[in-house]
Design a protein around this motif. Structure first.
Motif, PDB file in Angstrom:
ATOM      1  N   HIS A   6      90.410 -20.086  79.987  1.00 24.16           N
ATOM      2  CA  HIS A   6      90.446 -20.842  78.734  1.00 24.16           C
ATOM      3  C   HIS A   6      90.329 -22.333  79.022  1.00 24.16           C
ATOM      4  CE1 HIS A   6      91.372 -17.248  76.514  1.00 24.16           C
ATOM      5  NE2 HIS A   6      92.243 -16.951  77.446  1.00 24.16           N
ATOM      6  N   LYS A   7      89.121 -22.831  78.900  1.00 26.35           N
ATOM      7  CA  LYS A   7      88.848 -24.229  79.214  1.00 26.35           C
ATOM      8  C   LYS A   7      88.847 -25.119  77.975  1.00 26.35           C
ATOM      9  CE  LYS A   7      86.204 -23.053  83.284  1.00 26.35           C
ATOM     10  NZ  LYS A   7      84.956 -23.122  84.003  1.00 26.35           N
ATOM     11  N   GLU A   8      88.901 -24.501  76.792  1.00 29.63           N
ATOM     12  CA  GLU A   8      88.860 -25.294  75.566  1.00 29.63           C
ATOM     13  C   GLU A   8      90.203 -26.005  75.364  1.00 29.63           C
ATOM     14  OE1 GLU A   8      87.129 -21.181  75.100  1.00 29.63           O
ATOM     15  OE2 GLU A   8      89.151 -21.915  75.366  1.00 29.63           O
ATOM     16  N   GLN A  74      95.687 -25.564  76.222  1.00 31.67           N
ATOM     17  CA  GLN A  74      94.409 -25.055  76.711  1.00 31.67           C
ATOM     18  C   GLN A  74      94.141 -23.654  76.165  1.00 31.67           C
ATOM     19  OE1 GLN A  74      93.527 -28.375  77.891  1.00 31.67           O
ATOM     20  NE2 GLN A  74      92.043 -26.857  78.568  1.00 31.67           N
ATOM     21  N   GLY A  75      93.160 -23.553  75.273  1.00 30.73           N
ATOM     22  CA  GLY A  75      92.689 -22.282  74.777  1.00 30.73           C
ATOM     23  C   GLY A  75      93.487 -21.702  73.626  1.00 30.73           C
ATOM     24  N   ASP A 116      83.542 -26.651  71.522  1.00 32.29           N
ATOM     25  CA  ASP A 116      84.444 -25.546  71.838  1.00 32.29           C
ATOM     26  C   ASP A 116      84.654 -24.577  70.679  1.00 32.29           C
ATOM     27  OD1 ASP A 116      84.860 -26.483  74.409  1.00 32.29           O
ATOM     28  OD2 ASP A 116      86.684 -27.580  73.880  1.00 32.29           O
ATOM     29  N   SER A 119      83.511 -20.795  71.066  1.00 37.66           N
ATOM     30  CA  SER A 119      84.354 -20.076  72.020  1.00 37.66           C
ATOM     31  C   SER A 119      85.736 -19.814  71.445  1.00 37.66           C
ATOM     32  CB  SER A 119      84.478 -20.901  73.314  1.00 37.66           C
ATOM     33  OG  SER A 119      85.318 -20.239  74.228  1.00 37.66           O
ATOM     34  N   LEU A 120      86.304 -20.781  70.723  1.00 38.63           N
ATOM     35  CA  LEU A 120      87.625 -20.605  70.133  1.00 38.63           C
ATOM     36  C   LEU A 120      87.620 -19.548  69.025  1.00 38.63           C
ATOM     37  CD1 LEU A 120      88.737 -24.319  70.043  1.00 38.63           C
ATOM     38  CD2 LEU A 120      89.837 -22.473  71.339  1.00 38.63           C
TER      39      LEU A 120
END
Length: 123
Positions: A6-8, A74-75, A116, A119-120
């Motif tokens: 989880h890079k977001e 994060q994520g 992001d 992806s989220l």
């Protein structure tokens, strides 16, 4: 099966407008009574503490300062964890209730970089 990375970054932004002359007291209470549990129990990382206007207004002014305090996680799993634990912790509600006489308004926003969002949404 490996866990996704989880890079977001999700930002949590508290915007608190204090009553005239009360911003220092609000900030001190927030940092002493809210921030430690936000970090330790809910995994939030403090990003910034901003104030507008950039001077301490006093009780003789016709308006109070607005504090803009930004956190990050994060994520999506970390956001859900933070949200779940904050809502189920009576100390969080008690904190906000205790400083209510010092503030005019407060608002919490959740933000992310537009890159992001896709992806989220895929949780």
């Amino acid at each position: 099966m490996s866990q996704p990375d989880h890079k977001e970054t999700i930002f949590i932004q508290d915007q608190i407008t204090a009553k005239p002359g009360k911003a220092k007291e609000v900030l001190a209470a927030y940092m002493e009574r809210y921030a430690p549990a936000a970090k330790e129990e809910r995994g939030m990382t403090l990003v910034s503490r901003l104030i507008t206007p950039p001077m301490w207004l006093n009780d003789q002014d016709d308006q109070g300062n607005t504090l803009v305090i930004t956190w990050s996680v994060q994520g999506a799993p970390a956001w859900w964890n933070m949200s779940f634990h904050g809502r189920r912790n009576p100390a969080v509600a008690e904190f906000w209730k205790s400083i209510a006489p010092l503030i005019e308004t407060r608002h919490r926003s959740f933000l992310s970089d537009v890159a992001d969002v896709e992806s989220l949404c895929n949780v």
